[in-house]
Design a protein around this motif. Structure first.
Motif, PDB file in Angstrom:
ATOM      1  N   VAL A  74      -0.325  -1.648  -4.380  1.00 52.60           N
ATOM      2  CA  VAL A  74      -2.275  -1.671  -5.383  1.00 52.60           C
ATOM      3  C   VAL A  74      -2.519  -0.709  -5.824  1.00 52.60           C
ATOM      4  O   VAL A  74      -3.348  -1.151  -6.889  1.00 52.60           O
ATOM      5  N   MET A 111       0.367  -0.911   0.128  1.00 51.64           N
ATOM      6  CA  MET A 111      -0.213  -0.060   0.159  1.00 51.64           C
ATOM      7  C   MET A 111       1.275   1.752  -0.109  1.00 51.64           C
ATOM      8  O   MET A 111       1.010   2.242  -0.862  1.00 51.64           O
ATOM      9  N   GLN A 140      -6.481  -8.486  -6.496  1.00 50.47           N
ATOM     10  CA  GLN A 140      -7.194  -7.139  -5.836  1.00 50.47           C
ATOM     11  C   GLN A 140      -7.403  -8.332  -4.813  1.00 50.47           C
ATOM     12  O   GLN A 140      -7.939  -7.315  -3.409  1.00 50.47           O
ATOM     13  N   TYR A 173      -6.059  -9.401  -2.058  1.00 48.59           N
ATOM     14  CA  TYR A 173      -5.189  -8.948  -1.173  1.00 48.59           C
ATOM     15  C   TYR A 173      -6.599  -8.025  -0.039  1.00 48.59           C
ATOM     16  O   TYR A 173      -5.654  -7.732   0.563  1.00 48.59           O
TER      17      TYR A 173
END
Length: 177
Positions: free
Chosen positions: A95, A90, A166, A169
């Motif tokens: 991301v 992040m 995605q 995560y």
């Protein structure tokens, strides 16, 4: 023990070279080391290495195969060391880059005003002429066709892999958040 020496060397080589084939070989070796290392061993090996920023640099590439390798490396790191890489991915923008890839295909990131189909045709013509020149110089069978990965299939695979990342995560960040 060899991987403790080899992984930092591969990171250094990949960040300092401009040779595409050498970068591909380094990525291939790095992926194998990441997959076959234990989480504790990875934690020790990656302590002083810029793993997340390296993945971020690979994601910024316009080459779909490099993006695919970067997403794979990010997935392995996230699966093996989720408590560490949830934060770093992040913070470093991994991301965000993967979200961007998931939203639009690989060739849409170019600055060219031409559409994707004409770019594909131009790339195909250029690679065909290069291939023909190589064949004329080599002593191989002139009628044999080499294996060519369809670009559109690779782009679709990159987008699909980014979407899967995605979801993974989101699940892991909710758990380790």
């Amino acid at each position: 023990k060899a991987s403790r020496v080899l992984l930092p060397t591969l990171f250094g080589m990949m960040s300092s070279t401009l040779a595409y084939q050498l970068k591909q070989i380094c990525m291939s070796c790095m992926k194998k080391l990441l997959v076959h290392s234990s989480p504790d061993g990875l934690k020790d090996m990656l302590r002083d290495l810029p793993a997340s920023s390296t993945v971020m640099g690979l994601l910024a590439s316009k080459d779909c195969s490099v993006q695919m390798d970067a997403i794979f490396m990010a997935s392995v790191l996230l699966d093996k060391l989720p408590d560490i890489f949830v934060r770093y991915f992040m913070k470093e923008g991994v991301v965000f880059s993967i979200n961007h890839i998931a939203e639009q295909p690989c060739n849409a990131t170019s600055n060219s005003p031409t559409d994707g189909d004409s770019m594909m045709e131009e790339a195909s013509k250029a690679s065909t002429s290069k291939r023909e020149r190589r064949r004329s110089r080599s002593k191989s069978n002139p009628g044999a066709e080499g294996f060519v990965t369809p670009k559109r299939d690779l782009q679709a695979s990159v987008v699909q892999t980014a979407i899967e990342f995605q979801a993974r995560y989101a699940k892991i960040s909710a758990e380790y958040g």
